[in-house]
Design a protein around this motif. Sequence first.
Motif, PDB file in Angstrom:
ATOM      1  N   ARG A 119      30.293  43.003  28.953  1.00  0.00           N
ATOM      2  CA  ARG A 119      30.760  42.814  30.404  1.00  0.00           C
ATOM      3  C   ARG A 119      32.004  42.666  30.584  1.00  0.00           C
ATOM      4  NH1 ARG A 119      28.214  36.799  30.610  1.00  0.00           N
ATOM      5  NH2 ARG A 119      29.965  35.686  29.654  1.00  0.00           N
ATOM      6  N   CYS A 120      32.380  42.833  31.835  1.00  0.00           N
ATOM      7  CA  CYS A 120      33.844  42.746  32.222  1.00  0.00           C
ATOM      8  C   CYS A 120      34.256  41.146  31.892  1.00  0.00           C
ATOM      9  CB  CYS A 120      33.892  43.090  33.716  1.00  0.00           C
ATOM     10  SG  CYS A 120      35.704  43.045  34.191  1.00  0.00           S
ATOM     11  N   VAL A 171      36.453  39.652  33.791  1.00  0.00           N
ATOM     12  CA  VAL A 171      36.757  38.893  35.124  1.00  0.00           C
ATOM     13  C   VAL A 171      35.421  38.897  35.762  1.00  0.00           C
ATOM     14  CG1 VAL A 171      37.919  39.337  37.310  1.00  0.00           C
ATOM     15  CG2 VAL A 171      38.875  40.265  35.296  1.00  0.00           C
ATOM     16  N   SER A 172      35.185  37.539  35.932  1.00  0.00           N
ATOM     17  CA  SER A 172      33.785  37.276  36.406  1.00  0.00           C
ATOM     18  C   SER A 172      33.155  37.984  37.739  1.00  0.00           C
ATOM     19  CB  SER A 172      33.481  35.949  36.361  1.00  0.00           C
ATOM     20  OG  SER A 172      34.252  35.323  37.231  1.00  0.00           O
ATOM     21  N   HIS A 173      33.939  37.974  38.634  1.00  0.00           N
ATOM     22  CA  HIS A 173      33.704  38.456  39.888  1.00  0.00           C
ATOM     23  C   HIS A 173      33.340  39.944  40.042  1.00  0.00           C
ATOM     24  CE1 HIS A 173      37.639  40.005  40.631  1.00  0.00           C
ATOM     25  NE2 HIS A 173      38.267  38.850  40.461  1.00  0.00           N
ATOM     26  N   CYS A 174      33.805  40.721  38.733  1.00  0.00           N
ATOM     27  CA  CYS A 174      33.698  42.264  38.621  1.00  0.00           C
ATOM     28  C   CYS A 174      32.048  42.573  38.567  1.00  0.00           C
ATOM     29  CB  CYS A 174      34.737  42.870  37.678  1.00  0.00           C
ATOM     30  SG  CYS A 174      34.228  44.515  37.329  1.00  0.00           S
ATOM     31  N   GLU A 175      31.638  41.753  37.531  1.00  0.00           N
ATOM     32  CA  GLU A 175      30.162  41.936  37.178  1.00  0.00           C
ATOM     33  C   GLU A 175      29.670  43.329  36.478  1.00  0.00           C
ATOM     34  OE1 GLU A 175      27.885  40.701  40.794  1.00  0.00           O
ATOM     35  OE2 GLU A 175      28.565  38.791  40.420  1.00  0.00           O
ATOM     36  N   THR A 176      30.574  43.960  36.448  1.00  0.00           N
ATOM     37  CA  THR A 176      30.287  45.258  35.579  1.00  0.00           C
ATOM     38  C   THR A 176      29.846  44.815  34.079  1.00  0.00           C
ATOM     39  OG1 THR A 176      32.002  46.459  36.526  1.00  0.00           O
ATOM     40  CG2 THR A 176      31.260  47.466  34.443  1.00  0.00           C
ATOM     41  N   CYS A 180      37.205  47.883  36.767  1.00  0.00           N
ATOM     42  CA  CYS A 180      38.881  47.520  37.049  1.00  0.00           C
ATOM     43  C   CYS A 180      39.492  47.566  36.216  1.00  0.00           C
ATOM     44  CB  CYS A 180      38.270  45.955  37.558  1.00  0.00           C
ATOM     45  SG  CYS A 180      37.896  44.789  36.211  1.00  0.00           S
ATOM     46  N   ASP A 236      42.103  31.825  31.200  1.00  0.00           N
ATOM     47  CA  ASP A 236      41.068  31.168  31.755  1.00  0.00           C
ATOM     48  C   ASP A 236      40.525  29.952  31.006  1.00  0.00           C
ATOM     49  OD1 ASP A 236      40.606  33.124  33.717  1.00  0.00           O
ATOM     50  OD2 ASP A 236      39.014  34.441  32.464  1.00  0.00           O
TER      51      ASP A 236
END
Length: 400
Positions: free
Chosen positions: A5-6, A8-13, A27, A320
């Motif tokens: 998964r990406c 960056v947590s808000h990307c959600e890919t 992204c 992070d």
Amino acid sequence: MTHLRCSVSHCETTLDLHDRALACPKCGNLLEVAIEAPKTGVPELKRLWLDRRTSNDARDASGVWRFREFLPDGYGPAGIVTLGEGNVPLVRGQKTAAWAGLNRLWFKHLGWNPTGSFKDLGMTAGMTEAKFAGATAVACASTGNTAASLAAYAARAGMAGRVYLPAGQASANKLAQALDFGAELIEIEGSFDDALNILLEKADPNLYFLNSINPFRIEGQKTAMFELFEQLEWRVPDYLVLPGGNLGNSSAFGKAFMELKRYGFIEKVPRIVIVQAKGANPLARMWAAGATELEAVAQPETDATAIRIGNPRSWKKALDGVRFSGGRVMDVTDEEIGEAKAMIGRDGIGCEPASATTLAGLRKLVASGEVDRDAEVVAILTGHALKDTDYIIKSRKAAR
Ligand code: F0G
């Protein structure tokens, strides 16, 4: 199912676990392996991991694969490329502790791995995935240690290894290892960052890429923290201090802390302190300035050649982890590194220069009162003393 998964947590890919992408197609940020909640209970797993240390099964005997409930698995015993990495001791600081002003200092010596650095922990996982993917050739850019590790594990896997190094900057000892293991050496005029750019621009589909932006590398490196907690009987130290270069290792340790806390193995996490060399300190500068974007250091310079890196690729992931743990980022001069390295030697432990950033940083944090004398501190030594013998001989001559 475990998947990519990406980061960056808000990307959600999300992507299939075995997709060979190195960046999020949406992204452009780095990918990571998403680990599902383990099916076995916490006390049972802690027991099982410990029991495996007495087993002679190749996966159990590896200090990485014995934690396979938290790794991309499904390779089967025959699919693993291993040299029996991990299972390295936690050594108590004696003279070093007194020198830094600490009462409870430990060194986790990841330099006591098969090729003499922590890279082996990630390489077993990365090479195993490369083999699974059917790769016949693997490559990395390196300041030396990744090159040595890749070369050894490629040899084990029966693959061609190709390593891109900044010309004249990696230690002779590391070059010798890569040659001994039969890798092809390509020297680049410029820095590690230039070597990495050249390799990434090639995007050769026949070459499996094994720098730490490869998410499988991070998974293997993560297990050093599982082993550390196990050695402390799951007591959580106050601080975990490590050197920062391309920032893959810091990212890996942050990920370990997040997962172990989320799944109930620990209740709190150690504060992560990343220490960079002053001449190669983009993250420390960013931290001090309170900036939101990293500005690369165009011409990184330090005698700790392992971390002579100006544009660390994993900075977001590493940050992070620092924020999650309530830690910090700092830097130390080459002179401070030299003094700390000599002390680690006098303690009978030894390490390569980059690893000594940890003790140098700690001494400053205790002196300024930021770290309490009674805090329990673990410093990560990333490379063996014999990784850079020129540095030692030169320091002795200078001291005369
Ligand atoms: N310590 C040593 C001995 C290293 O070799 C490295 C990185 C680091 C610390 C920093 O780790 O990059 O994960 O922040 N060496 C890489 C190499 C870059 O090519 O061997 P990081």
